[in-house]
Write an enzyme that holds these catalytic residues in place. Structure first.
Site, PDB file in Angstrom:
ATOM      1  N   SER A 127       0.834  -1.209   0.000  1.00  0.00           N
ATOM      2  CA  SER A 127       0.000   0.000   0.000  1.00  0.00           C
ATOM      3  C   SER A 127       0.865   1.254   0.000  1.00  0.00           C
ATOM      4  O   SER A 127       1.967   1.268   0.564  1.00  0.00           O
ATOM      5  CB  SER A 127      -0.871  -0.017   1.260  1.00  0.00           C
ATOM      6  OG  SER A 127      -1.342   1.272   1.583  1.00  0.00           O
ATOM      7  N   TYR A 152      -3.003  -0.107   9.881  1.00  0.00           N
ATOM      8  CA  TYR A 152      -3.125  -0.692   8.536  1.00  0.00           C
ATOM      9  C   TYR A 152      -1.784  -0.590   7.809  1.00  0.00           C
ATOM     10  O   TYR A 152      -1.278  -1.574   7.263  1.00  0.00           O
ATOM     11  CB  TYR A 152      -4.227   0.033   7.750  1.00  0.00           C
ATOM     12  CG  TYR A 152      -4.244  -0.308   6.282  1.00  0.00           C
ATOM     13  CD1 TYR A 152      -4.686  -1.547   5.841  1.00  0.00           C
ATOM     14  CD2 TYR A 152      -3.800   0.602   5.322  1.00  0.00           C
ATOM     15  CE1 TYR A 152      -4.690  -1.866   4.483  1.00  0.00           C
ATOM     16  CE2 TYR A 152      -3.806   0.294   3.972  1.00  0.00           C
ATOM     17  CZ  TYR A 152      -4.253  -0.941   3.560  1.00  0.00           C
ATOM     18  OH  TYR A 152      -4.250  -1.259   2.226  1.00  0.00           O
TER      19      TYR A 152
END
Ligand code: NAD
Ligand code: UGA
Length: 335
Positions: A127, A152
């Site tokens: 990500s 995350y």
């Protein structure tokens, strides 16, 4: 090629599955329909895949290795494309434990399978959030990524580090893909493109975080999938380094790589809202909100390394992609 694809009921996973099936690969998809957002949308995505003869679906949590192994039987993949995860930056503030299971335990299981089945390539979703609090733009794979600002992001960075360990210890070729805010048809209802279009069409207000003072490198899903499949077909090779020369953080003596996959054309949040207003044909009722914990201020992908590796880089203009997204939304929801 035999491909194990995880997260096939998800946004990017469904698009990737369609492309893999269309090119004739033998695809086994895994997903457990997590209730993070509307599960009906996940089932509708699966309807696009289930009737294809070269696709088989296993509904199971990736945490349950034995249950998946028993359903796989003797089938073994040549490569794994791992897209399943608990996504969402802001949700990880309130629900950290979900991320530990789906992003860490499940990823370890994927690594163990890759090792024991001796797959030719494990390609997995990382990500853009791994760049965390970095302020130097554009983000390069060689930049330090030691300051995540959400759990995350920390789990995605942990995946890259775990992958390196397996590339080193067992020679498993691994590539991590740092996707930059992906949008397009069948997109995620928790993300800004969907939330904004949905609210504007329904005549409801939209909330704009950090008073609009943010920038995102929104990337169209077809570009993400084109890049991902090209990377999947090109496993990394171990590199050699002169004595005393240290590898940078995006390269290794092991068969390990990470790549940015982004549009390299970031837009200010208010310009993004305007693009959606134009596509919908209605002005939004905007509510300005403070910055949200876990959010980064700006993202911007340098894709020089990606282009050198696969001869492709995302380039769909935001207005083109948003028009396609809104057309899909209106058709799907009859709105
Ligand atoms: P998504 O939520 O639509 O898809 C993920 C799928 O994985 C879902 O269908 C979910 O049910 C499944 N899943 C989650 N945990 C699972 C588990 N334990 N076992 C089995 N299945 C499980 O998300 P997406 O947008 O398609 O993202 C795909 C990947 O790309 C994710 O790894 C995400 O973190 C990453 N990513 C996405 C973006 C983006 O902007 N969409 C950006 C960067 C990275
Ligand atoms: C997205 C995905 O949700 C993550 O899973 C992914 O890992 C990440 O991209 C990434 O690129 O790595 P994010 O950039 O926060 O995260 O995407 P959106 O939720 O679509 O938000 C985009 C922008 O709109 C952000 O600046 C956000 O603060 C803003 N936003 C979002 C709002 O102003 N209002 C909202 O209601 C939602």
């Amino acid at each position: 090629m035999k491909v194990l694809l995880t997260g096939c009921a998800g946004f990017i996973g469904m698009h990737a599955a369609q492309r893999l099936i269309a090119r004739g690969d033998d695809v086994v998809g895994i997903d457990n329909f997590t209730p993070y957002y509307d599960v009906k949308l996940k089932h509708a995505r699966m309807q696009q895949l289930l009737d294809k003869p070269n696709f088989r679906f296993i509904e199971e949590d990736l945490v349950n290795m034995a249950a998946i192994e028993s359903q796989l039987g003797t089938w073994r993949p040549d490569v794994i494309l791992h897209l399943a995860a608990q996504p969402g930056v802001r949700y990880s503030i309130d629900y950290p434990h979900v991320y530990a299971q789906s992003n860490l335990v499940a990823f370890l299981n994927i690594l163990e399978w890759s090792r024991h089945w001796q797959v030719k390539h494990l390609t997995y979703a990382s990500s853009s959030s791994v760049y965390g609090g970095n302020e130097k733009l554009p983000f390069k794979e060689t930049d330090p990524v030691d300051h995540p600002v959400s759990l995350y992001a920390a789990t995605k960075r942990a995946n890259e580090l775990m992958a390196h360990t397996y590339s080193h210890l067992y020679g498993t070729p691994t590539t991590g893909l740092r996707f930059f805010t992906v949008y397009g048809p069948w997109g995620r209802p928790d993300m800004a493109p969907f939330k904004f279009a949905d609210a504007i069409i329904k005549g409801q207000p939209i909330e704009i975080y950090n008073h609009g003072q943010q920038m995102r490198d929104f990337t169209y899903v077809d570009d993400i999938v084109e890049s991902t499949l090209r990377v999947l077909d090109r496993p990394p090779v171990a590199q050699t380094f002169a004595k005393g020369q240290e590898p940078g953080c995006a390269e290794s003596w092991a068969p390990y790589r990470v790549f940015n996959i982004g549009n390299s054309d970031p837009v200010q949040l208010m310009d993004f809202v305007h693009t959606i207003e134009q596509a919908v044909g209605v002005e939004a009722n905007k509510i300005m909100k403070p910055a949200q914990p876990g959010d980064v201020t700006a993202t911007f992908a340098d894709t020089t390394q990606l282009e050198a590796h696969i001869g492709f880089t995302p380039a769909t203009p935001l207005s083109t992609g948003i028009e396609k997204f809104v057309a899909w939304y209106r058709d799907y929801y009859k709105a």
